[in-house]
Write a protein that holds these residues in place. Structure first.
Motif, PDB file in Angstrom:
ATOM      1  N   PHE A 155      -6.044 -11.276  32.133  1.00  0.00           N
ATOM      2  CA  PHE A 155      -5.553 -10.942  33.442  1.00  0.00           C
ATOM      3  C   PHE A 155      -5.972  -9.525  33.943  1.00  0.00           C
ATOM      4  CE2 PHE A 155      -2.470 -10.108  36.725  1.00  0.00           C
ATOM      5  CZ  PHE A 155      -2.501 -10.965  37.524  1.00  0.00           C
ATOM      6  N   THR A 156      -5.465  -8.898  33.162  1.00  0.00           N
ATOM      7  CA  THR A 156      -5.685  -7.485  33.575  1.00  0.00           C
ATOM      8  C   THR A 156      -7.256  -6.965  33.782  1.00  0.00           C
ATOM      9  OG1 THR A 156      -3.642  -6.543  32.035  1.00  0.00           O
ATOM     10  CG2 THR A 156      -5.257  -4.979  32.543  1.00  0.00           C
ATOM     11  N   THR A 157      -7.959  -7.466  32.648  1.00  0.00           N
ATOM     12  CA  THR A 157      -9.388  -7.290  32.972  1.00  0.00           C
ATOM     13  C   THR A 157      -9.988  -7.764  34.341  1.00  0.00           C
ATOM     14  OG1 THR A 157      -9.787  -7.191  30.502  1.00  0.00           O
ATOM     15  CG2 THR A 157     -11.738  -7.501  31.914  1.00  0.00           C
ATOM     16  N   VAL A 158      -9.525  -8.945  34.716  1.00  0.00           N
ATOM     17  CA  VAL A 158      -9.946  -9.677  36.052  1.00  0.00           C
ATOM     18  C   VAL A 158      -9.388  -8.750  37.036  1.00  0.00           C
ATOM     19  CG1 VAL A 158      -9.932 -11.620  37.327  1.00  0.00           C
ATOM     20  CG2 VAL A 158     -10.222 -11.792  35.101  1.00  0.00           C
ATOM     21  N   ALA A 159      -8.100  -8.430  36.779  1.00  0.00           N
ATOM     22  CA  ALA A 159      -7.366  -7.608  38.076  1.00  0.00           C
ATOM     23  C   ALA A 159      -8.050  -6.407  38.317  1.00  0.00           C
ATOM     24  CB  ALA A 159      -5.962  -7.606  37.566  1.00  0.00           C
ATOM     25  N   VAL A 160      -8.401  -5.722  37.200  1.00  0.00           N
ATOM     26  CA  VAL A 160      -8.967  -4.401  37.442  1.00  0.00           C
ATOM     27  C   VAL A 160     -10.349  -4.527  38.357  1.00  0.00           C
ATOM     28  CG1 VAL A 160     -10.009  -2.213  36.193  1.00  0.00           C
ATOM     29  CG2 VAL A 160      -7.909  -3.136  35.445  1.00  0.00           C
ATOM     30  N   ILE A 161     -11.310  -5.322  37.816  1.00  0.00           N
ATOM     31  CA  ILE A 161     -12.542  -5.795  38.565  1.00  0.00           C
ATOM     32  C   ILE A 161     -12.305  -5.828  39.873  1.00  0.00           C
ATOM     33  CG2 ILE A 161     -14.274  -7.095  38.391  1.00  0.00           C
ATOM     34  CD1 ILE A 161     -14.113  -7.255  35.297  1.00  0.00           C
ATOM     35  N   VAL A 162     -11.546  -6.930  40.114  1.00  0.00           N
ATOM     36  CA  VAL A 162     -11.144  -7.466  41.529  1.00  0.00           C
ATOM     37  C   VAL A 162     -10.582  -6.444  42.546  1.00  0.00           C
ATOM     38  CG1 VAL A 162     -10.118  -9.298  42.949  1.00  0.00           C
ATOM     39  CG2 VAL A 162     -11.293  -9.748  41.134  1.00  0.00           C
ATOM     40  N   ALA A 163      -9.734  -5.663  41.926  1.00  0.00           N
ATOM     41  CA  ALA A 163      -9.065  -4.565  42.782  1.00  0.00           C
ATOM     42  C   ALA A 163     -10.025  -3.648  42.937  1.00  0.00           C
ATOM     43  CB  ALA A 163      -7.721  -3.827  41.826  1.00  0.00           C
ATOM     44  N   ASN A 164     -10.807  -3.367  42.149  1.00  0.00           N
ATOM     45  CA  ASN A 164     -12.005  -2.139  42.579  1.00  0.00           C
ATOM     46  C   ASN A 164     -12.818  -2.603  43.514  1.00  0.00           C
ATOM     47  OD1 ASN A 164     -11.665   0.574  41.078  1.00  0.00           O
ATOM     48  ND2 ASN A 164     -10.802  -0.978  39.528  1.00  0.00           N
ATOM     49  N   ILE A 165     -12.915  -4.019  43.806  1.00  0.00           N
ATOM     50  CA  ILE A 165     -13.773  -4.513  44.929  1.00  0.00           C
ATOM     51  C   ILE A 165     -12.956  -4.624  46.120  1.00  0.00           C
ATOM     52  CG2 ILE A 165     -14.892  -6.711  45.764  1.00  0.00           C
ATOM     53  CD1 ILE A 165     -15.623  -7.369  42.831  1.00  0.00           C
ATOM     54  N   ILE A 204      -5.085  -1.720  27.988  1.00  0.00           N
ATOM     55  CA  ILE A 204      -5.509  -0.635  28.771  1.00  0.00           C
ATOM     56  C   ILE A 204      -7.025  -0.345  28.549  1.00  0.00           C
ATOM     57  CG2 ILE A 204      -5.396   1.838  29.375  1.00  0.00           C
ATOM     58  CD1 ILE A 204      -2.490   1.459  28.976  1.00  0.00           C
ATOM     59  N   LEU A 205      -7.377  -0.332  27.404  1.00  0.00           N
ATOM     60  CA  LEU A 205      -8.707  -0.103  27.015  1.00  0.00           C
ATOM     61  C   LEU A 205      -9.413  -1.429  27.193  1.00  0.00           C
ATOM     62  CD1 LEU A 205      -8.136   1.807  23.417  1.00  0.00           C
ATOM     63  CD2 LEU A 205      -8.806   2.910  25.898  1.00  0.00           C
ATOM     64  N   LEU A 206      -9.057  -2.639  27.213  1.00  0.00           N
ATOM     65  CA  LEU A 206      -9.948  -3.799  27.565  1.00  0.00           C
ATOM     66  C   LEU A 206     -10.106  -3.849  28.867  1.00  0.00           C
ATOM     67  CD1 LEU A 206      -8.058  -6.402  24.947  1.00  0.00           C
ATOM     68  CD2 LEU A 206     -10.718  -5.827  25.169  1.00  0.00           C
ATOM     69  N   GLY A 207      -9.398  -3.338  29.813  1.00  0.00           N
ATOM     70  CA  GLY A 207      -9.335  -3.380  31.273  1.00  0.00           C
ATOM     71  C   GLY A 207     -10.400  -2.370  31.521  1.00  0.00           C
ATOM     72  N   PHE A 208     -10.373  -1.116  30.955  1.00  0.00           N
ATOM     73  CA  PHE A 208     -11.344  -0.204  31.290  1.00  0.00           C
ATOM     74  C   PHE A 208     -12.785  -0.617  30.702  1.00  0.00           C
ATOM     75  CE2 PHE A 208     -13.945   3.019  29.236  1.00  0.00           C
ATOM     76  CZ  PHE A 208     -14.386   3.966  30.244  1.00  0.00           C
ATOM     77  N   SER A 209     -13.071  -1.238  29.662  1.00  0.00           N
ATOM     78  CA  SER A 209     -14.071  -1.964  29.200  1.00  0.00           C
ATOM     79  C   SER A 209     -14.893  -3.121  29.808  1.00  0.00           C
ATOM     80  CB  SER A 209     -14.052  -2.294  27.623  1.00  0.00           C
ATOM     81  OG  SER A 209     -13.462  -1.236  26.597  1.00  0.00           O
ATOM     82  N   GLY A 210     -13.824  -3.909  30.312  1.00  0.00           N
ATOM     83  CA  GLY A 210     -14.511  -4.887  31.215  1.00  0.00           C
ATOM     84  C   GLY A 210     -14.910  -4.510  32.536  1.00  0.00           C
ATOM     85  N   PHE A 211     -14.333  -3.451  32.957  1.00  0.00           N
ATOM     86  CA  PHE A 211     -14.818  -3.019  34.322  1.00  0.00           C
ATOM     87  C   PHE A 211     -16.139  -2.219  34.022  1.00  0.00           C
ATOM     88  CE2 PHE A 211     -14.447   0.395  37.966  1.00  0.00           C
ATOM     89  CZ  PHE A 211     -14.992  -0.641  39.002  1.00  0.00           C
ATOM     90  N   LEU A 212     -16.204  -1.261  33.001  1.00  0.00           N
ATOM     91  CA  LEU A 212     -17.476  -0.800  32.573  1.00  0.00           C
ATOM     92  C   LEU A 212     -18.451  -1.748  32.276  1.00  0.00           C
ATOM     93  CD1 LEU A 212     -19.007   1.715  31.576  1.00  0.00           C
ATOM     94  CD2 LEU A 212     -18.037   1.374  29.570  1.00  0.00           C
TER      95      LEU A 212
END
Length: 273
Positions: free
Chosen positions: A60-70, A115-123
């Protein structure tokens, strides 16, 4: 404007009429759409927790970070703000709720991993989309009438994903700083209060961390890293204070969800801890 339109919109979503769903939302007030999106986002978080445990919160965090940045690329006008406000607030706030739930029920190690997974997913998503944009697009002669629908796609992708280098740097610096602070501060308050007053550490840590996130991201993205920097007043009122007011409201709304999380822990939770 009928507030019940939102239910018709959700029905259109369920039957995969995406265009109808979007059209109905356009005729619905911003406040109602915002509140429904808040409830759906936080409820989805609990569902992911129930079925997948801590791994569900990682996803959920990984998806949320990606979509929020869009979402942050789009600004909307709330009737109670004089300036337009950038979207992405709810999903960014939901990542702090994930972090707090993980810290509370799974420990700080799991929260930092999140936190690191969210960062890595967005990267990873950023790199993949840059490759996608980098593939040489078809021209009008090559596509012909049969594939004419594909011509605007490259421009649409450029409009959404090409600004990402600027926003990636700003967002990730703000994200990593504020999230690691949130874990530390939440855990600190928990120890100071002997794990009492969950509402206090949830709200206080989220509000302070959100201010750090808002301020760092806005100054970096719209002034320091931006080749056409916005004036400070616009950044302050539209991106820092405008969205922070919403994030404080969200912090209060997420309090019941962190208490509900206890009842959404997977069945094997007690076996693992």
């Amino acid at each position: 404007m009928n507030p019940l339109n939102i239910f018709e919109g959700l029905f259109q979503l369920l039957i995969f009429n995406f265009e109808g769903f979007v059209t109905i939302l356009h005729s619905t007030s911003i406040e109602i759409t915002w509140f429904v999106f808040l409830i759906i986002s936080f409820s989805s978080l609990l569902i992911f927790l129930k079925f997948f445990g801590e791994v569900g919160l990682y996803v959920f965090t990984t998806v949320a970070v990606i979509v929020a940045n869009i979402q942050v690329l789009k600004i909307v006008q709330f009737p109670f703000f004089t300036e337009p406000v950038a979207l992405g607030t709810i999903l960014f706030a939901s990542t702090f709720l994930c972090t707090d739930i993980l810290t509370e029920y799974y420990g700080t190690k799991s929260a930092r991993k999140n936190i690191l997974l969210g960062f890595s997913g967005f990267l990873l998503m950023t790199i993949l989309m840059l490759f996608t944009i980098g593939f040489k697009p078809l021209n009008e002669i090559e596509v012909g009438e049969k594939y004419a629908w594909a011509l605007p796609i490259q421009g649409n992708l450029l409009g959404i994903f090409m600004p990402f280098p600027i926003f990636f740097g700003a967002s990730m610096i703000a994200y990593l700083t504020s999230q690691f602070f949130d874990v530390w501060f939440f855990d600190k308050i928990s120890k100071m209060t002997n794990k009492k007053f969950l509402w206090l550490r949830n709200n206080f840590s989220t509000m302070i961390s959100s201010l750090i996130d808002n301020t760092l991201f806005s100054i970096l993205a719209w002034i320091i890293f931006n080749p056409n920097p916005l004036d400070f007043n616009t950044v302050l009122f539209t991106y820092i204070l405008g969205t922070y007011v919403l994030r404080m409201i969200i912090a209060l709304f997420d309090t019941p969800f962190i208490y509900l999380a206890k009842f959404f822990l997977p069945n094997n939770y007690n076996e693992k801890f």
